[in-house]
Design an enzyme around this catalytic site. Sequence first.
Site: not given
Length: 520
Positions: A140, A170, A246-248, A303-305, A307
């Site tokens: 980010h 991230d 500022g720490n990210s 997979l395309g699910v 859940i």
Amino acid sequence: MTKMKSLGISRQVLAAGVVGAGLTGSFLYVPQVFQQAQAKQPIEIEAPNGAPISFADLIEDVSPAVVSVNVVTEREVSRMGNMEEFFERFRGLPGFDDYMREREEEEGQGEEDEPQTREARSLGSGFFISDEGYIVTNHHVVREATEIEIVLEDGRELEAELVGSDPQTDLAVIKVNEPGPYPYVEFETDADLRRGDWVVALGNPFGLGGSATAGIVSAEGRREGLLAQGNPYTDFLQIDAAINRGNSGGPTFDLNGRVIGVNTAIFSPTGGSIGIGFAIPAELAVNVTQSLIENGKVSRGWLGVTIQDVTDDMAEAQGLEETRGAIIADVTDESPAQKGGLQRGDIILSVNGNEATDATSVTRMVGGLLVDSDNNFTVLRNGERQEINVTVGERPTDPSELMQSGSERPESSDEDAEEGPLGVSVRPLDSETRDALGLEADEPGMVIGDLESGSQLSEIGVQPGMAILSAGGKGLTSVADLESAIAEAEAKGRDKLLLAVRNGQRTMFVTVDIGDQSED
């Protein structure tokens, strides 16, 4: 680029998503700092026994490897600019809406023109992980960056390029253009951390470059609530060392000067640190960053699910001896799951023989599978275990874009609705309702026309206009089907019934208590 000596912007994570850091009561994403030196070996020191008298030696040794990350982005802005907020004050006055429509029409006539943009700047942190100039930071921090500049501990500014980033964790890797060598630190993947262990975080909170804070490991394996949203692959470290805006992207060190985590978020009702910070653990970060360096991205199986976790009530309703696994709520069209034969209502119990504990464990196991590899899934379907082989695909950047997303429910009406058990009146699906719910022509289901006040379904959030697709794993086409499902569950000695409920174009599984149905 204008010299920027301080940095410290971060972002908050709200239930609706990631938003600006100025909001409160959420998770804040946090940025960090950096410097160059002659180094061919990673920085490492001997940890003192017990509580240290001072962290000064550690901080002095590792600081050259910690950097500031200054980012320039281009953001599209409205032609009205900041006037929108001003005009909003007059909303509702006579003639105002007509005036605004005329302005919008005037703007619409120029749609072929390029959108207006303005330069935006943000600040973050990072740290060298090699003498060649590779730097770890947060996704980010560098997202949509058009220019990246890093600032070393001695104040020098160097241009950097994005190597790759991974929104799912991230994490991102950037690389300075100027040749090294640079001082660097290493990840500690065998730390055997315990609650109470000392940690030191470096960064640039609120633009105060080179700041260091100390604390302890408060907890491991955090993935509750908002932390899990959009980030199913990370069990966060919780630390009480002060982490602020500022720490990210900055490092959290153990007393050996090894990186045990990458600072990424805080929980705060005020926007400042209250001693609840979160870091991406080193064992995950080292694998992700290595993949980013080698491939520029992280490839994960898919997979395309959609859940859900199997709850205690679901396990009882399905006759499971233990509560574990993940139930498939929806299957994406033309996805690997659909092609392999997985269906809505299947409970995934294991992947290649590895036991599935919950939805997160399934997501992580599937994510770790090789793209285009064949894999075995053990599922519970209609009370029986089945083995299904699926060739997994590659996870898209945003899988939700492939899922049906309509949220509008068809208009509810009790006309032609037949009263049934559970305090619900239902009517058959027609073609218009099927389209609104995103259902195929041959899919079963009954639309809810009315619900008794105080009924179980109403208390768990089910509303008229939703549809009950199945009960006890059997498709519904009539009230008789629902009555039969209840009777079958009772005959098996079960007090719970599993229902698939369609809300807009998304399905959710819920359970109801049927223990007292025979007395109604």
